[in-house]
Motif scaffolding. Structure first.
Motif, PDB file in Angstrom:
ATOM      1  N   SER A   1       0.855  -1.235   0.181  1.00  0.00           N
ATOM      2  CA  SER A   1      -0.071  -0.122  -0.043  1.00  0.00           C
ATOM      3  C   SER A   1       0.924   1.451   0.076  1.00  0.00           C
ATOM      4  O   SER A   1       2.061   1.316   0.497  1.00  0.00           O
ATOM      5  CB  SER A   1      -0.861   0.001   1.245  1.00  0.00           C
ATOM      6  OG  SER A   1      -1.784   1.129   1.296  1.00  0.00           O
TER       7      SER A   1
ATOM      8  N   HIS B   1      -1.842   1.626   4.394  1.00  0.00           N
ATOM      9  CA  HIS B   1      -2.937   1.007   4.560  1.00  0.00           C
ATOM     10  C   HIS B   1      -4.056   1.659   5.331  1.00  0.00           C
ATOM     11  O   HIS B   1      -5.089   1.271   5.768  1.00  0.00           O
ATOM     12  CB  HIS B   1      -2.554  -0.305   5.611  1.00  0.00           C
ATOM     13  CG  HIS B   1      -1.753  -1.274   4.848  1.00  0.00           C
ATOM     14  ND1 HIS B   1      -2.072  -1.972   3.775  1.00  0.00           N
ATOM     15  CD2 HIS B   1      -0.519  -1.440   4.911  1.00  0.00           C
ATOM     16  CE1 HIS B   1      -0.949  -2.587   3.667  1.00  0.00           C
ATOM     17  NE2 HIS B   1       0.094  -2.329   4.458  1.00  0.00           N
TER      18      HIS B   1
ATOM     19  N   ARG C   1      -7.491   1.317   3.543  1.00  0.00           N
ATOM     20  CA  ARG C   1      -8.052  -0.136   3.987  1.00  0.00           C
ATOM     21  C   ARG C   1      -8.924  -0.297   5.474  1.00  0.00           C
ATOM     22  O   ARG C   1      -9.569  -0.892   5.685  1.00  0.00           O
ATOM     23  CB  ARG C   1      -7.252  -1.318   3.448  1.00  0.00           C
ATOM     24  CG  ARG C   1      -6.761  -1.193   2.295  1.00  0.00           C
ATOM     25  CD  ARG C   1      -5.500  -2.209   2.085  1.00  0.00           C
ATOM     26  NE  ARG C   1      -5.204  -1.942   0.743  1.00  0.00           N
ATOM     27  CZ  ARG C   1      -3.828  -2.406   0.149  1.00  0.00           C
ATOM     28  NH1 ARG C   1      -3.245  -3.234   1.025  1.00  0.00           N
ATOM     29  NH2 ARG C   1      -3.829  -2.445  -1.031  1.00  0.00           N
TER      30      ARG C   1
END
Length: 85
Positions: free
Chosen positions: A23, A27, A30
């Protein structure tokens, strides 16, 4: 196993898969997605399975969100110490 517990287990597997993928933003996108999906799922687990199962799923979710929780706790401590001064 109830449907809510199956969904919670699937959420944990999804979180592990998303954490394994690279990523650019550490992240965070997410994590926001997992929080948006996980909060109603957690309420559903508490509602359908009771407090003990809900606490187990809460602990599992806390282990997934250990860094966001650390940032949240540090922010709360900063806010409290600023107001106390």
């Amino acid at each position: 196993m109830t449907i809510s517990m199956s969904a919670a287990c699937s959420w944990i597997v999804l979180a592990a898969i998303l954490a394994a993928l690279p990523s650019n933003d550490n992240h965070w996108r997410r994590a926001y997605f997992l929080m948006a999906v996980g909060a109603p799922l957690l309420v559903w687990v508490y509602w359908e399975n009771g407090v003990v199962s809900g606490l187990l799923v809460t602990l599992a979710a806390a282990s997934v969100f250990r860094w966001p929780l650390r940032y949240l706790i540090a922010w709360i401590v900063r806010q409290v110490t600023r107001r106390a001064e």
